[in-house]
Scaffold this active site. Structure first.
Site, PDB file in Angstrom:
ATOM      1  CB  ILE A  57      -0.964  -0.024   1.195  1.00  0.00           C
ATOM      2  CG1 ILE A  57      -2.186   0.872   0.944  1.00  0.00           C
ATOM      3  CG2 ILE A  57      -0.269   0.351   2.518  1.00  0.00           C
ATOM      4  CD1 ILE A  57      -3.318   0.649   1.920  1.00  0.00           C
TER       5      ILE A  57
ATOM      6  CG  ASP B 139       0.804   2.408  12.536  1.00  0.00           C
ATOM      7  OD1 ASP B 139       0.540   2.374  13.747  1.00  0.00           O
ATOM      8  OD2 ASP B 139       0.970   3.473  11.893  1.00  0.00           O
TER       9      ASP B 139
HETATM   10  N1  APR Z   1       0.690  -2.951   2.392  1.00  0.00           N
HETATM   11  C1  APR Z   1      -0.562  -3.439   2.463  1.00  0.00           C
HETATM   12  N2  APR Z   1      -1.016  -4.190   3.476  1.00  0.00           N
HETATM   13  C2  APR Z   1      -0.136  -4.489   4.456  1.00  0.00           C
HETATM   14  C3  APR Z   1       1.194  -4.009   4.465  1.00  0.00           C
HETATM   15  C4  APR Z   1       1.591  -3.206   3.358  1.00  0.00           C
HETATM   16  N3  APR Z   1       2.812  -2.707   3.277  1.00  0.00           N
HETATM   17  N4  APR Z   1       1.799  -4.466   5.598  1.00  0.00           N
HETATM   18  C5  APR Z   1       0.895  -5.220   6.245  1.00  0.00           C
HETATM   19  N5  APR Z   1      -0.262  -5.234   5.565  1.00  0.00           N
HETATM   20  C6  APR Z   1      -1.502  -5.922   5.902  1.00  0.00           C
HETATM   21  C7  APR Z   1      -1.381  -7.141   6.777  1.00  0.00           C
HETATM   22  O1  APR Z   1      -1.014  -8.272   5.977  1.00  0.00           O
HETATM   23  C8  APR Z   1      -2.795  -7.248   7.288  1.00  0.00           C
HETATM   24  O2  APR Z   1      -3.598  -7.971   6.343  1.00  0.00           O
HETATM   25  O3  APR Z   1      -2.312  -5.034   6.637  1.00  0.00           O
HETATM   26  C9  APR Z   1      -3.295  -5.794   7.331  1.00  0.00           C
HETATM   27  C10 APR Z   1      -3.455  -5.231   8.728  1.00  0.00           C
HETATM   28  O4  APR Z   1      -2.446  -5.781   9.577  1.00  0.00           O
HETATM   29  P1  APR Z   1      -1.700  -4.868  10.694  1.00  0.00           P
HETATM   30  O5  APR Z   1      -0.812  -3.920  10.023  1.00  0.00           O
HETATM   31  O6  APR Z   1      -1.115  -5.806  11.673  1.00  0.00           O
HETATM   32  O7  APR Z   1      -2.858  -3.999  11.366  1.00  0.00           O
HETATM   33  P2  APR Z   1      -3.972  -4.444  12.422  1.00  0.00           P
HETATM   34  O8  APR Z   1      -4.266  -5.902  12.381  1.00  0.00           O
HETATM   35  O9  APR Z   1      -5.106  -3.498  12.202  1.00  0.00           O
HETATM   36  O10 APR Z   1      -3.277  -4.148  13.821  1.00  0.00           O
HETATM   37  C11 APR Z   1      -3.012  -2.791  14.132  1.00  0.00           C
HETATM   38  O11 APR Z   1      -0.718  -3.283  14.553  1.00  0.00           O
HETATM   39  O12 APR Z   1       0.938  -2.268  13.369  1.00  0.00           O
HETATM   40  C12 APR Z   1       0.247  -2.228  14.559  1.00  0.00           C
HETATM   41  O13 APR Z   1       0.312   0.080  15.189  1.00  0.00           O
HETATM   42  C13 APR Z   1      -0.529  -0.948  14.676  1.00  0.00           C
HETATM   43  O14 APR Z   1      -1.117  -1.364  16.936  1.00  0.00           O
HETATM   44  C14 APR Z   1      -1.607  -1.352  15.613  1.00  0.00           C
HETATM   45  C15 APR Z   1      -1.912  -2.778  15.166  1.00  0.00           C
END
Ligand code: APR
Length: 325
Positions: A10, A33
């Site tokens: 993304i 994030d």
């Molecule tokens: N591009 C697109 N999607 C991504 C990317 C990327 N670069 N990196 C990870 N993802 C996807 C993951 O594979 C997952 O399907 O984003 C989705 C959400 O995963 P997380 O990033 O772990 O987010 P979430 O499950 O909502 O948890 C949020 O994790 O990173 C921390 O600070 C954030 O505390 C918060 C928690």
């Protein structure tokens, strides 16, 4: 195509806004994030510090800084606690609030990750279904290019039952192509023999038939829309095709659409297999058994399932492509 499921990072997308699956502090973290903050640079964190955090289910917007995207919409998904703690309502709110911010800022394109489906443990199939449901409802009443970004294949799960029945249909039809060709040739010979034994009763007048034969694709489509009692708007929305493309088809009677567009419209109008073959033929195409894409479309038409978002989930799972253009 207003809604597309894609596999991508993304942080690399040149869209008006990317959505960040953040935590309540908005001060960065891991997963998407972390990736967004790394790609945007320290100025993003500096702006986030001024926002005083974000409640779960809410969304806040910042600039994109060094990202190709102009904006970042930060939203905080629910942590999965078994599904009885209002997680679905909060997750839905993340998508709705983010889309409301996009509308308020007159954005034309937005990309979502699968919110909460990573560290927050939301079951990926339910997270995917929620995203697709909210986005498709939104697009029935709004015009925006929306990408749902699936970062890793395991994040993309089709329901077992649907996957198995589509796979069985592909194996049967896609594999049997040469056998079906011989069977068709035999049936054609047999029908020539029996036809002469029956007096031909035309079901439609010769004029009707001549009229339809002379119709262009565009004329045929517009006649079908009237016949099915649909409006132009609901047709192109359900077909997941752009309003501008549809107006080209409507205004140019000789417009030559892509096969994908024709099939999207056939699904939107809930055409049966013969009607689908007719409209394809008007545009110079035919369903092909040597194309898994076509075989999957045929599967859904045979099942009478015209849910384009379920069809797109399936096409994405099998072919990494989707309907609509
Ligand atoms: N591009 C697109 N999607 C991504 C990317 C990327 N670069 N990196 C990870 N993802 C996807 C993951 O594979 C997952 O399907 O984003 C989705 C959400 O995963 P997380 O990033 O772990 O987010 P979430 O499950 O909502 O948890 C949020 O994790 O990173 C921390 O600070 C954030 O505390 C918060 C928690």
């Amino acid at each position: 195509m207003p809604f597309e499921i894609i596999r991508a990072d993304i942080t690399k997308l040149s869209v008006d806004a990317i959505v960040n699956a953040a935590n309540a502090s908005l001060l960065g973290g891991g997963g998407v994030d972390g990736a967004i903050h790394r790609a945007a640079g320290p100025a993003l964190l500096a702006e986030c510090r001024t926002l005083n955090g974000c409640l779960t289910g809410e969304a806040k917007i910042t600039k994109g800084y060094q990202l190709p995207a102009k904006y970042v919409i930060h939203t905080v998904g629910p942590i999965w606690e078994g599904g009885e703690k209002g997680e679905a309502k909060l997750l839905k709110s993340c998508y709705v609030q983010s889309l409301n911010l996009a509308v308020a800022h007159k954005l034309e394109s937005i990309a979502f990750p699968l919110i909460s489906s990573g560290a927050y443990g939301y079951p990926k199939d339910q997270a995917l279904q929620m995203a697709i449901t909210v986005i498709s409802d939104f697009l029935m009443h709004n015009d925006m290019m929306i990408y749902l970004v699936v970062y890793d294949q395991k994040a993309f799960v089709l329901s077992e039952k649907l996957f198995a029945s589509v796979q069985a249909f592909i194996d049967l039809h896609y594999v049997e192509e040469h056998a079906l060709f011989n069977q068709r040739r035999f049936e054609k010979i047999r029908s020539c023999v029996t036809e002469s034994q029956h007096e031909y009763k035309p079901s439609r007048s010769l004029d009707d038939v001549m009229q339809e034969l002379q119709e262009t694709f565009s004329e045929h489509l517009l006649r079908l829309i009237d016949l099915k009692g649909k409006t132009d708007v609901e047709t192109y929305k359900r077909a997941n095709i752009d309003r501008r493309l549809f107006s080209k088809i409507r205004s140019d009677k000789y417009y030559k659409p892509s096969k994908n567009t024709v099939l999207s419209l056939a699904i939107a109008l809930e055409l049966n297999l013969d009607e689908t073959k007719d409209i394809l033929q008007k545009a110079g195409y035919a369903l092909s058994r040597s194309s898994r894409f076509d075989v999957i479309i045929e599967y859904f038409i045979n099942e009478g399932n015209y849910d384009i978002f379920e069809i797109n989930e399936t096409l994405f799972a099998f072919e990494k492509t989707t309907l609509g253009v």
